[in-house]
Design an enzyme around this catalytic site. Structure first.
Site, PDB file in Angstrom:
ATOM      1  CB  ALA A  87       0.476  23.610 -40.970  1.00 15.36           C
ATOM      2  N   GLY A 143      -0.690  27.572 -51.936  1.00 17.32           N
ATOM      3  CA  GLY A 143      -1.553  28.158 -51.692  1.00 17.32           C
ATOM      4  C   GLY A 143      -2.986  27.278 -51.306  1.00 17.32           C
ATOM      5  CD  GLN A 170     -17.751  26.172 -37.105  1.00 20.04           C
ATOM      6  OE1 GLN A 170     -18.996  26.069 -36.934  1.00 20.04           O
ATOM      7  NE2 GLN A 170     -17.142  26.260 -35.909  1.00 20.04           N
ATOM      8  CD  GLU A 171     -10.296  28.678 -42.523  1.00 19.99           C
ATOM      9  OE1 GLU A 171      -9.456  29.113 -42.946  1.00 19.99           O
ATOM     10  OE2 GLU A 171     -10.653  27.068 -42.953  1.00 19.99           O
ATOM     11  NE  ARG A 230     -11.011  67.741 -42.371  1.00 22.17           N
ATOM     12  CZ  ARG A 230      -9.923  68.493 -41.723  1.00 22.17           C
ATOM     13  NH1 ARG A 230      -9.725  68.815 -40.599  1.00 22.17           N
ATOM     14  NH2 ARG A 230      -9.095  68.543 -42.946  1.00 22.17           N
TER      15      ARG A 230
END
Length: 380
Positions: free
Chosen positions: A127, A134, A244-245, A271
């Site tokens: 969290a 932000g 890493q994130e 198509r």
């Protein structure tokens, strides 16, 4: 499109890819519409994944994990993108939450929480973001004030991935509200704690099946032993883990690019318009030539970053470059692919339409791409 084996792949990772593909094709791909409607994956999906050893792949075996590396997390994330699943928040659970505990937790904390995350008994969330906050982590308002041998947490968080299902939340809070970055600490909250409340599961443009929730902390008391690392070290810890994130976002983005190109190639070969297949029109061929090239270039850069991270060499600016570049390419390529689908590309029953809606947030979370540019610019 032809795929090339990434240079960081191994035989062990090939076996993991096969296992992950089989599991996700059976358990995730058929459930996308239902998960979108209920705004979360089935809770049992976590324990099924844990039973197969697909959770916390890069956590040591002594703590219940897979004993692997970031590459194992990357392979699973790529396979998730390949089957078109954007609902399962495992990259947060395994690639982020578990690593905060692994990196900064005491031995007791690791043994208390990591096996539960690895089995799926616990779902993890982190969290950070707040209403009105932000990307500005230094000015968060959530407080965690010391009261004897406890911390009392008060405040609210929003945009929290896995928030509706989480059993464990790492909370970014001010333990010294008079300070900026040096007043931030990380505390672990088990969601059975009195005073913890979940708000709405938010209704998003994309990622419909991924639970993203509001969380409230009404004087939640946690033991002082739930502090991760030292008091006042939270901002440093966040900065150490964010590369890493951001690399996880880049990996998901390039896998999404490749999946979108593959979907579109299959469609334009089948198509017809004006008496011939769409692939035979020069505009179709040139557009896909550009998309395939962007996929190849992005893959090469992301592979380089993965290799650097495995060797402990990935720095903050390069991770920011990877996140910015890959997420921008994803949005551009998927948009071009939607155009080639024509009206069908705007119908949510088509995976390309869902991919288009899902892609946009990649430029926002993990730090906006404007923040990424600022990080890169400061390093020049």
């Amino acid at each position: 499109m032809p795929t090339r084996r990434s240079p960081w792949m191994t035989d062990d990772l090939d076996q993991l890819r096969s296992l992950a593909r089989t599991f996700l094709e059976k358990e995730a791909a058929p459930n996308q519409e239902r998960w979108a409607a209920q705004k979360q994956v089935d809770r049992e999906f976590w324990t099924k994944a844990g039973g197969l050893g697909l959770l916390c792949l890069s956590v040591p075996e002594e703590y219940g994990g897979g004993g692997g590396t970031f590459a194992h997390e990357a392979v699973l994330l790529e396979e998730q993108a390949r089957v078109g699943d954007s609902s399962w928040g495992n990259s947060v659970h395994s690639g982020i939450v578990a690593h905060y505990i692994l990196g900064y937790g005491s031995e007791e904390q690791k043994r208390r929480w990591l096996p539960k995350l690895a089995s799926g008994e616990f779902v993890g969330a982190i969290a950070m973001s707040e209403p009105g906050g932000g990307s500005d982590l230094q000015n968060i308002r959530t407080k965690a004030l010391r009261a004897g041998d406890e911390y009392v947490i008060s405040g609210s968080k929003t945009f929290i991935t896995n928030g509706a299902q989480a059993d464990l939340v790492i909370v970014v809070a001010k333990t010294d509200p008079g300070q900026g970055a040096t007043g931030i600490s990380l505390l672990v909250v088990e969601t059975t704690a009195p005073g913890f409340r979940r708000g709405r599961v938010l209704d998003k443009i994309g990622l419909k099946g991924q639970d993203t929730a509001e969380l409230f902390f009404d004087d939640v008391r946690v033991p002082a032993s739930n502090l991760l690392g030292a008091e006042g070290q939270g901002f440093v810890q966040l900065m150490e883990q964010l590369p890493q994130e951001r690399l996880l976002i880049a990996v998901a983005s390039v896998a999404g690019i490749e999946a979108a190109v593959d979907l579109t190639l299959d469609y334009v070969k089948d198509r017809t318009a004006f008496g011939r297949e769409l692939i035979k029109f020069q505009n179709t061929r040139f557009t896909l030539a550009e998309c395939a090239t962007e996929a190849r270039v992005t893959r090469a850069f992301v592979d380089e970053c993965v290799q650097s991270h495995l060797e402990g060499r990935l720095d903050v600016p390069t991770a920011a470059m990877a996140k910015w570049w890959a997420s921008e390419r994803l949005c551009r390529v998927v948009d071009e692919c939607v155009q080639l689908f024509g009206g069908y590309g705007y119908m949510t029953e088509y995976p390309i339409a869902r991919a288009w809606a899902d892609a946009r947030v990649q430029k926002i979370y993990g730090g906006t791409n404007e923040i990424m540019k600022e990080i890169i610019a400061r390093s020049l």
